[in-house]
Design a protein around this motif. Structure first.
Motif, PDB file in Angstrom:
ATOM      1  N   ASN A 160     -28.881  59.503  80.944  1.00 53.16           N
ATOM      2  CA  ASN A 160     -28.745  60.796  80.730  1.00 53.16           C
ATOM      3  C   ASN A 160     -30.381  61.207  80.120  1.00 53.16           C
ATOM      4  N   LYS A 161     -31.378  60.522  79.572  1.00 56.02           N
ATOM      5  CA  LYS A 161     -32.522  60.580  79.206  1.00 56.02           C
ATOM      6  C   LYS A 161     -33.248  60.902  80.465  1.00 56.02           C
TER       7      LYS A 161
ATOM      8  N   GLN B   5     -36.762  51.887  80.335  1.00 59.92           N
ATOM      9  CA  GLN B   5     -35.864  51.917  79.128  1.00 59.92           C
ATOM     10  C   GLN B   5     -34.853  52.974  78.731  1.00 59.92           C
TER      11      GLN B   5
ATOM     12  N   THR C 167     -32.078  56.011  78.781  1.00 55.81           N
ATOM     13  CA  THR C 167     -30.697  55.931  79.369  1.00 55.81           C
ATOM     14  C   THR C 167     -30.546  56.681  80.452  1.00 55.81           C
TER      15      THR C 167
END
Length: 293
Positions: free
Chosen positions: A109-110, A105, A107
């Protein structure tokens, strides 16, 4: 009256986004719910989360600052820029995502951030475990042992190729041929698992694949002989003169005592009956394929 055109459009959009849940790159899985329910704690990291599955667990948040410090230390040690790491991981982000069996879940970038920090922690940990460390906190015996066990958990993994590539990218700045390859640092960290076992190397998978092993008995039956039933107890095998066993045969405290006596296992619980019960719980629903002595 139902507007079927809207339904058609919606389903078509679903079909366009559809993709296989499991790909050939997948190598890091969740523990099946049926097995996890038997002993939740056995499959949950105690101190450190590695990878995305347990990243948001509240009881593991205290280690996040230590992981960041380890990342910083490794980058400084190797004179590596954070930018080079981020660019590499970002370029592999879709592949990394496919290495996990569950839909993530986070993103892009994360996920890149998680992989960066956790990779830095592992690389610095393996380096310092081989060459010494000044970190008094993570060097505490009980703490280091718990981290060691956390790194073996099925759900607490990073793709091995990421660690390997980041290590090569970083040590290239040294220009020193004396630096061992990353796989040797890995073996060094897991040295206690490498004694008296056959190690199966699958470098394209996760860290845990480097520690998959089988007990190597000195005397195996020929293909024409009937293999001994795996639900026999260690005590019965010992009486028959057999000096090796598997954990599925550990039924009683006496079985544990025999395995400890023969140097096959070490009982850190102290109580033999408790160790037998704990092992039986862990081995429930485990199927051994193509097993023979």
């Amino acid at each position: 009256m139902m507007n079927t055109d809207d339904v058609v459009i919606h389903v078509k959009e679903m079909l366009e986004r559809a993709s296989r849940p499991i790909t050939e790159e997948c190598c890091i899985y969740r523990v099946p719910l049926l097995i996890r329910q038997l002993n939740q704690e056995a499959y949950t990291p105690k101190i450190v989360s590695i990878g995305p599955y347990h990243h948001n667990s509240l009881h593991l948040q205290n280690m996040e600052r230590h992981k960041v410090m380890y990342l910083k230390s490794f980058l400084e040690r190797t004179n590596t820029s954070m930018e080079s790491w981020i660019h590499y991981i970002a370029s592999k982000e879709p592949l990394i995502r496919h290495c996990y069996s569950d839909a993530l879940q986070f993103t892009p970038n994360k996920l890149v951030e998680i992989i960066s920090v956790d990779s830095g922690f592992i690389l610095e940990l393996f380096w310092t475990s081989n060459y010494g460390t000044d970190d008094m906190y993570l060097s505490l015996p009980w703490f280091a042992t718990t981290i060691f066990c956390d790194l073996l958990l099925l759900e607490n993994q990073l793709p091995f190729f990421v660690l390997h590539d980041l290590f090569c990218l970083s040590v290239a700045n040294f220009g020193n041929n004396d630096i061992p390859p990353f796989i040797l640092l890995t073996f060094g960290y897991f040295q206690s698992l490498n004694e008296s076992i056959c190690l199966l190397i699958q470098c394209h998978h996760d860290l845990r694949s480097l520690t998959n092993f089988y007990l190597c008995g000195e005397n195996k039956t020929t293909h024409g002989e009937e293999p001994m039933a795996t639900n026999s107890s260690v005590n019965k095998w010992s009486e028959a003169g057999i000096k090796f066993a598997i954990t599925k045969a550990m039924n009683t405290g006496k079985d544990v005592d025999i395995l400890v006596r023969d140097g096959i296992m070490e009982n850190l619980l102290g109580d033999s009956d408790a160790a037998a019960e704990r092992t039986k719980r862990l081995c429930r629903n485990i199927v051994l394929s193509d097993f023979q002595f």
